[in-house]
Design a protein around this motif. Structure first.
Motif, PDB file in Angstrom:
ATOM      1  N   LYS B 116       0.552  -1.134   0.093  1.00  0.00           N
ATOM      2  CA  LYS B 116       0.018   0.195   0.018  1.00  0.00           C
ATOM      3  C   LYS B 116       0.887   1.198   0.004  1.00  0.00           C
ATOM      4  O   LYS B 116       0.477   2.248  -0.453  1.00  0.00           O
ATOM      5  CB  LYS B 116      -1.195   0.007   1.298  1.00  0.00           C
ATOM      6  N   THR B 119       1.520   1.611  -3.650  1.00  0.00           N
ATOM      7  CA  THR B 119       0.299   1.901  -4.649  1.00  0.00           C
ATOM      8  C   THR B 119       0.044   3.557  -4.388  1.00  0.00           C
ATOM      9  O   THR B 119      -0.404   4.149  -5.053  1.00  0.00           O
ATOM     10  CB  THR B 119      -0.769   1.082  -4.303  1.00  0.00           C
ATOM     11  N   ASP B 120       0.403   3.920  -2.868  1.00  0.00           N
ATOM     12  CA  ASP B 120      -0.017   5.358  -2.579  1.00  0.00           C
ATOM     13  C   ASP B 120       0.919   6.311  -3.419  1.00  0.00           C
ATOM     14  O   ASP B 120       0.567   7.254  -4.082  1.00  0.00           O
ATOM     15  CB  ASP B 120       0.212   5.523  -1.115  1.00  0.00           C
ATOM     16  N   GLN B 123      -0.154   6.123  -7.277  1.00  0.00           N
ATOM     17  CA  GLN B 123      -1.383   6.929  -7.299  1.00  0.00           C
ATOM     18  C   GLN B 123      -1.276   8.283  -7.321  1.00  0.00           C
ATOM     19  O   GLN B 123      -1.716   9.055  -8.074  1.00  0.00           O
ATOM     20  CB  GLN B 123      -2.451   6.882  -5.947  1.00  0.00           C
ATOM     21  N   GLY B 157      -2.317   2.555  -9.201  1.00  0.00           N
ATOM     22  CA  GLY B 157      -2.252   2.638  -7.838  1.00  0.00           C
ATOM     23  C   GLY B 157      -3.148   1.741  -6.897  1.00  0.00           C
ATOM     24  O   GLY B 157      -3.612   1.932  -5.837  1.00  0.00           O
ATOM     25  N   THR B 158      -3.842   0.850  -7.518  1.00  0.00           N
ATOM     26  CA  THR B 158      -4.486  -0.056  -7.139  1.00  0.00           C
ATOM     27  C   THR B 158      -4.015  -1.486  -6.360  1.00  0.00           C
ATOM     28  O   THR B 158      -3.389  -1.818  -7.269  1.00  0.00           O
ATOM     29  CB  THR B 158      -5.824  -0.592  -7.740  1.00  0.00           C
TER      30      THR B 158
END
Lengths: 255, 255, 255, 255, 255, 255, 255
Positions: B116, B119-120, B123, B157-158
């Motif tokens: 995560k 992915t952040d 994003q 970014g998922t």
């Protein structure tokens, strides 16, 4: 061709007004919300229910990884529809606001306050250049001063308070279903049942336990509670919504 | 011509929404992923398997220089597909996050947390102007609290969690193969075999030892282990996947 | 006309993805590399050979001013092809990295580490807006832990390790020549001869001593050594590659 | 029309690559150089000669105000061709670098070092956005370690070392003249004569003393010396290049 | 249509080169200079004369408010032609430079130094993005080391030194008039007369005292002196240039 | 169509020169001034008169809220025409300058100094990118060293000094009226009457007391004085300009 | 097509002037105001009345969540029409200004001062690039020095003071109604009745209690008071405006 050329003019650079006073980038972000699977919020006398359709792209994908409902704080949950990666940003933002409130005032953040801090944040991305709007809608539900509260945020940064509301795919049909079937005086189980029945309408009146997320924040406990697979299956069995065969679709980064 | 003019409008400057709520630059970045050779991840009861097709452009190129699988931390590995130079940036980012976690909390970073944070980071490149999205997908696998975990990150970014997953070229066919052939209860060797058989399907059912990378993180050791040429050859021999003659293609910066 | 309009869309402002997942500015930068005269790298058992075609624009130009091969550190050299002024920036960057490594760790920088610091730097110019990519490819050769290493960097920021490789004009033909004629077990003189013969193939099988740069980093000395005119002439005489008459062309800032 | 549309695409915003790997803004800056009157540099055994055509726009203009040759430091001079205001910026930059070198190392800056600091500065304006390239070429001549050195800088930021070179208008013809007439073993006077004869070729074989600048840096004195009108007239008389009548043209900010 | 489309390409965003090496924004700024009424500078043995045509838009406008000639320092004056508001910026800049010089070195700034600080400032606005060039030309005249000096600055940032020069409307005709009528050995009154006669040529050989500004900086006093109405009228009477009736035109922000 | 395409080129991004040396954005800002209702300034021997047409959009709008004349300091007033919100910015800027002057030098700011600080501020918005010019003209009137002074500022940032001047709608006609009827030796009442008669010409020779603002700064008091309704009505009665019926129009943000 | 192409030119990037001196982005923002439901302000002798049409999109939406009237400070309220999220930003801005005033001067902020701080803030968004104008109009009403005051702000940043005013949908008709029916000497109840009757005209002369917001700030209490449902229903009953059946419409982010 005219319509197209016109659209192009309002899509570039930053979010600006069209001649009829609309913000196209915000409206297109609403389309990103519609591309996501539905989430539903129900406010009952006993607390708030959040439910979400979370169809997996593959039987090999962990159903838990398709997160549609998140704990924002002990007393508050958030369901989303639309661009998943954007939802994660807003949910992280909401969690930080909730923590800051606890640190500063030693008390849980109000659901209305929490919602408005999120919508103010969203609004900035629609007015100041250099970034696009958030392509996601949220349902923020929880307990404030002993009362259940349920809010929606949209990509323009407008907050709305609801008794029952649907975001994402098929909003029109689902909202109509809720308006016809919502009644005052619901308890939490009644809220869960209404939400599940509504979600099932766009799925041939069936739901997989793994294909749906359900969470509650009850007035009694003031605790966010995510239902496990067995609890959901029990509800679906009671409601006779369990499918005879499964049905899986792919989507791209929108849920 | 219309379609083309429309596309142009959404490709310039920053990443913005199209009228139907899509982010074209993110979708084009997904095309960059598809241009890369395939990587596969398999979660077994005994640990995680990462495998990657790494066809060299020339017999004179060092096979080891076509890096498709990287150690992120002792207990975690990352396989990539897509734009190689972008992959390097994300892997370096992941390594720094893992190190920071060890320094701050004196314990290995959770695989979900690591994913995560990546992915952040991804994003941000899809929402804030002045940069393009990352043209790469990653498989992040490792051990967290004694359990094997396997995640995918995509250019939006998922994060997704999988039992078995393929990224890069021929994703459709490979994912279908995995869905048909994956079974619960696999051990590490079973995972390696499934990954190699899957990769071989898009190569006339043969694989060169030097044309494939394989790594594991086992529950027992909690250590990232990259198989050497001999180990891979032994597996390919067992599986009868060794080719009679080799076949080399060129690609440009995507693997 | 369509193709042209489409290209324009991806050339403006910053480096962005085309609908098929390509980065046009990076691909155009690769064309700038092809416009430069060829450089060749050969890894032998005894060390690394770098050789470069450096045709002068005029008999009045100092041949030494057409720099194609540079010392990066005592144990490492760099050959370039493409936009000369860009090459100078990257070589200065590489030298600073090598110096910093000596200052920090009191030891020579690894060739792989040096290459990756350069490619990370190159990658930034392909993702973040406000600048164009570097229009140059480099060959970085040297000794690391007693072993000869030879790397290529391209305008996307991808590193490749090679036994023998060509960059710049006629890469296709030269690489084919290298693949046909490279053999394991070469010594440094064998490497020099292979490089010179390869360069001569695109010049009617002749080479002017002043029209070629050759440098070595041997395993024995771990020292970068640039061959002087006499040494090069001796090799060309031995190989019967000396021309009967000279042939000079002009190019603009690419070598 | 196609060619034109294509050009437009690469002229806007920042300096970017064209599909064939060229930097149009840099090439257009080279056109600005060609629009300026010619400057010539000659390296002799005894020192460096810089000469420049500086036709005045009007008999009322002070000939000294059309500066084409500048002292960069005691031991170094610079001649320019192209956009005058840009030349002034680079010459000021060069002077500051020379001063800094004297302050830091208590010795004159090397001519090669000076040239490369200037070309690195020029290169930045071709890669980073927000500014256009410099529309000027320079000849930097001087004495380094007792040896005469002569360099050219072009708008791409590439340095070249020359025995004899011409920049600005008619470069093709003038360079050809220099190649045919340059001989090793020239003394300073021989260099001055070659430069004046070359400049005269594009002026009906005549030159006005006020229409030409000449400067030398001799190995003996290591001092930049600008010839006065009488000295120039004496050379022109000796060479029989004095005109019977004068000929004045206007140009706009390019010399 | 082609010419027009081409022009557009070079007019947007920042000042960039056209394919033939020209800077259109700078050339358009030169057009803004031509739209302004004329200013003339004359260098005589006894000092510098600045004169300017300053037709008022209305009899109700204060003639003194149409400023065309300004004191830059005790020993230096500036006349302008072109965009008035831009001229004011540059004149303020020049005054600050002159003051700084007096503070730092306790002596008046050299006229050449002053001019070059102004032209360096102008040049920056032609190369760095985010602003347009200055639409004004200046004549800077004064005494330096006991000698009269007269400089012109143009929108490209090039300095020129002149014996006599005209900027603004009708430059071609006025400069021709000056070339035909300027003679060495003029005294200040001779310079004033030449300037007034020249200005009158484009006004049916008449001038209103209120329609012209005249200032001198003499070698004797080294003081900037602006002639009052009576002094100007006396000169015009002597020269038989006084009109029988007046003639007023409007222009917009250019003088 | 050509003219239109050409205009577009000069309207985007920042304020740049057109091929004929004009600044379109500044000229369009002048159009915004013309869209506003007229203001008039009259300089008399006894002081300055400012008068403004301020037609209200509705009988329910407070006439005082349509501010056309403002006190800038005790001894100075400002009337505006054009974009109201822009006028407010400039008037606030002027007030701050006046206050700073009082604080720094303990004396009232000169009217010329005040005007030029305002015009320098305006000029910046016409040269530096990232903002549009101010769409407003101002009349700045007051007493300086016992003398009445009256200045105009326009959107280019040029200051003009006037005996009598009109800005805003019908400037051509009103200025012509002033030129025909202005006479030296006016006293304040004479100035008020001239201003009111002029404004009435574009209103069928009638004026509502509530539809006009009048203010004076007299030499005697050196105080800004805004006439109240009764004073204005008395003047209008004396001048026989009172209407028999009223006439109200709407405009949008321009006055 | 011409009109359309022209519009596009003025819509991109920042807010700039059109050839006729208009700011299209500001005018389009005014269209956003017209898309919102109406708000009305009435100034009476006893205080200010704010009333707003707030039709809900669904019977399940909490009527209180459609906020059209807000308390700005104890003595001041704000009603809005247009883009809801933008309104929230301005209202928060106004509240902060009111708080700062109380902290600094220990007294309530003046209604005129408050309005002008808001309009200055709005104006900045119409002149400086990088953001769009605010798509909202406000009515700011309250008590200042014992007097009721009522102001309007529009998207250009212009403040207007009114006796009675309408913003949002049907402004033309509603303002006409107010002009015909407003009379001096109204008391608060008279003001409330006028506002409700006006709002009802665009709704078939009926109003739902939940579909309208009403608030007052009376001269007596100097306190902002929002009427509850019962109070509103009593007024509607008295006025015979209660509907026999309800009528609900959807709108998107504009109220």
């Amino acid at each position: 061709m005219q319509g197209q050329a016109q659209q192009q003019a309002y899509d570039r650079g930053i979010t600006i007004f069209s001649p009829d006073g609309r913000l196209y980038q915000v409206e297109y972000a609403r389309e990103a919300v519609k591309r996501g699977t539905a989430s539903i919020g129900i406010r009952t006398d006993d607390g708030v229910v959040l439910a979400a359709d979370k169809r997996s792209r593959s039987p090999l994908m962990e159903p838990t990884s398709v997160e549609k409902i998140h704990k924002a704080d002990n007393h508050a949950g958030i369901a989303s529809a639309g661009h998943v990666a954007d939802a994660r940003q807003l949910i992280d933002f909401a969690r930080r606001q909730a923590q800051i409130n606890r640190l500063r005032y030693s008390e849980p953040i109000g659901i209305e306050t929490l919602t408005k801090e999120v919508t103010d944040h969203i609004q900035q991305y629609t007015q100041v250049g250099g970034a696009r709007p958030f392509g996601v809608a949220l349902l923020i539900g929880g307990i404030e001063d002993g009362e259940p509260r349920l809010y929606e945020t949209d990509p323009s940064g407008t907050p709305y308070e609801w008794k029952a509301v649907s975001i994402g795919a098929n909003r029109g049909d689902l909202q109509e279903y809720l308006e016809e079937n919502y009644a005052d005086g619901l308890d939490l189980d009644g809220g869960i049942e209404l939400a599940l029945r509504a979600l099932a309408t766009s799925n041939d009146d069936t739901l997989e336990p793994a294909g749906v997320d359900v969470a509650t924040v009850s007035v009694d406990t003031e605790e966010f509670h995510e239902l496990d697979n067995d609890e959901i299956e029990r509800h679906l069995t009671d409601l006779d919504l369990l499918p005879s065969e499964d049905d899986e679709d792919a989507d791209d980064g929108e849920e």
